[in-house]
Structures are given as structure tokens and as C-alpha cells.
Design a protein around this motif. Structure first.
Motif, PDB file in Angstrom:
ATOM      1  N   PHE A  21       0.849  -1.196   0.000  1.00  0.00           N
ATOM      2  CA  PHE A  21       0.000   0.000   0.000  1.00  0.00           C
ATOM      3  C   PHE A  21       0.889   1.253   0.000  1.00  0.00           C
ATOM      4  CE2 PHE A  21      -2.649  -3.345   1.812  1.00  0.00           C
ATOM      5  CZ  PHE A  21      -3.827  -3.202   1.099  1.00  0.00           C
ATOM      6  N   ALA A  24      -1.681   3.588  -0.685  1.00  0.00           N
ATOM      7  CA  ALA A  24      -3.043   3.104  -0.900  1.00  0.00           C
ATOM      8  C   ALA A  24      -3.760   4.116  -1.789  1.00  0.00           C
ATOM      9  CB  ALA A  24      -3.763   2.968   0.443  1.00  0.00           C
ATOM     10  N   HIS A  28      -7.610   0.385  -4.673  1.00  0.00           N
ATOM     11  CA  HIS A  28      -7.677  -0.551  -3.551  1.00  0.00           C
ATOM     12  C   HIS A  28      -9.082  -0.524  -2.938  1.00  0.00           C
ATOM     13  CE1 HIS A  28      -3.163   0.197  -3.336  1.00  0.00           C
ATOM     14  NE2 HIS A  28      -3.239  -1.112  -3.462  1.00  0.00           N
ATOM     15  N   TRP A  46      -7.252  -5.029   5.513  1.00  0.00           N
ATOM     16  CA  TRP A  46      -6.076  -4.624   4.754  1.00  0.00           C
ATOM     17  C   TRP A  46      -4.857  -4.951   5.599  1.00  0.00           C
ATOM     18  CZ3 TRP A  46      -6.471   0.781   1.989  1.00  0.00           C
ATOM     19  CH2 TRP A  46      -7.465   0.720   0.997  1.00  0.00           C
ATOM     20  N   ALA A  69      -3.426   4.998   4.406  1.00  0.00           N
ATOM     21  CA  ALA A  69      -4.421   3.990   4.053  1.00  0.00           C
ATOM     22  C   ALA A  69      -5.711   4.189   4.846  1.00  0.00           C
ATOM     23  CB  ALA A  69      -3.866   2.589   4.298  1.00  0.00           C
TER      24      ALA A  69
END
Length: 211
Positions: A21, A24, A28, A46, A69
Motif C-alpha cells: 500500500f 493506498a 484498492h 487490509w 491507508a
């Protein structure tokens, strides 16, 4: 989360989306929502990894990637975790083994991109992964042929589950895998980094680099 680890109830089906990520992005988020809907998952975790053993260049600091993220992924059934760092695992096979031991009554489904299936036979104990948990392969344009003719797809061709039966994948006994065509954007985590746009708006990002 309890003690930094996500909470799961017995019987739940949880999708695991592992990767660096770095960063990210909206892609996603897109495939996470698709997985929740098309696979009948209760939740998706995740797994923001400390580092990818198959990549020579190290990612951005874990704390930075986690924070970013969490800002990108905002869904009541999705947990952004650093569980691999907490478990002390870096390889997928070891992460899955540790999770199955810690959550013995939870059903896990490993989520990955078609590009990863194409080189899945390079992963440590890839056969063990295939026989440990069901796997959902999410296809993006350009990777479908290579994925479908890959070593892993060929070796486990009889374990493939049709798209029509994909919703019950998480309750199947491994090996079991399915191949889902999901509309994708063309941008990538790699392109974001190369363009120096790591902090760009999530709405302008797309899925690419899942592992």
C-alpha cells in the motif's frame, strides 16, 4: 480492534488484502468493495506489510502508509491493520498460518490481483497457501492471459470455482480459487510514486500494486 489486532467472530468470512500500500489509493478501495459484494464477505482486512520480500526497494515508513491507508479506506466493514508487523511475519504463508492459529473459527479468503497470480509460484510456500485458504483473484486489464496460463492456475486448475459460485468461496475447503473480472483504472501505486504524487487525492488514484 483489541490490543491492535482486529476482532472477528466465529463463523465470519474475512477477506485478506495484503500489500505494501505504497501508497493506498482509490483502486484498492474499489476492489475491496467489489470483494465484499461479490464474495459475500463479512469483512475485509487490509494487511499493510512491513515490506515486500519480492521487492528490492523498501516502501515508505509503515506508520506513514498506515495513516494514509486509513484516510483512503473508510468503510464500516473494512479494517486497516499492521497485523503482520505485530505478528512478526513478512511472508504470506506465515501470515496466513499465524492468523489461522489466532482465529481458528474464522474463515479467511486471500485476495490478490491477477498480476500476482502470474508470478505466484515465486512466493514462499505458494502451494501451502493454495491449500490453506480459498483465494480470490481480481483481474485488471492486461494481466488476464498471463494469470490464466500461470503455473499456479495450471497446477490448481481443478480447484477453480466458477464466478457463479464465488459468493460461497469463503466456506469452501482449500484448495479453491476463483477469477473475477473487475473494472479497473489504469493508474498505479508505482506511477504515483514515480510522479511524486504520493499525497494526491484518493479520488484520482486506482488499483495496481497489491503485494
Amino acid at each position: 480492534m483489541k490490543h491492535g489486532l482486529p476482532i472477528a467472530r466465529p463463523g465470519q468470512v474475512i477477506g485478506l488484502l495484503g500489500g505494501s500500500f505504497d501508497p493506498a489509493h482509490a483502486g484498492h478501495v474499489h476492489i475491496t468493495r467489489e470483494a465484499l459484494k461479490r464474495l459475500g464477505l463479512d469483512r475485509v482486512w487490509w494487511l499493510v506489510s512491513p515490506g515486500n520480500p519480492l521487492k528490492a526497494r523498501g516502501p515508505a515508513p509503515l506508520s506513514q502508509r498506515m495513516a494514509q491507508a486509513q484516510g483512503v479506506m473508510n468503510h464500516p466493514r473494512v479494517d486497516v491493520t499492521d497485523i503482520e508487523a505485530r505478528l512478526g511475519t513478512r511472508y504470506t504463508s506465515r501470515t496466513i498460518a499465524a492468523l489461522r492459529k489466532r482465529y481458528p473459527r474464522v474463515h479467511f479468503v486471500w485476495l490478490m490481483g491477477a498480476d500476482n497470480l502470474a508470478q505466484f509460484h515465486r512466493w514462499q510456500d505458494w502451494r501451502g497457501i493454495m491449500t490453506s485458504v480459498p483465494i480470490a483473484v481480481l483481474a485488471r486489464p492486461g494481466d488476464r492471459i498471463a494469470a490464466r496460463t500461470s503455473v499456479a492456475a495450471t497446477v490448481f486448475r481443478t480447484a477453480r470455482v466458477s464466478v457463479a459460485d464465488a459468493r460461497g468461496l469463503g466456506l469452501r475447503k482449500a484448495p479453491a480459487w476463483t477469477f473475477l473480472n473487475v473494472p479497473m483504472h489504469a493508474a498505479s501505486s508505482t506511477a504515483i510514486r514515480q510522479n511524486g504524487d504520493w499525497g494526491a487525492s484518493a479520488e484520482r488514484r486506482s488499483w495496481r500494486d497489491l503485494h
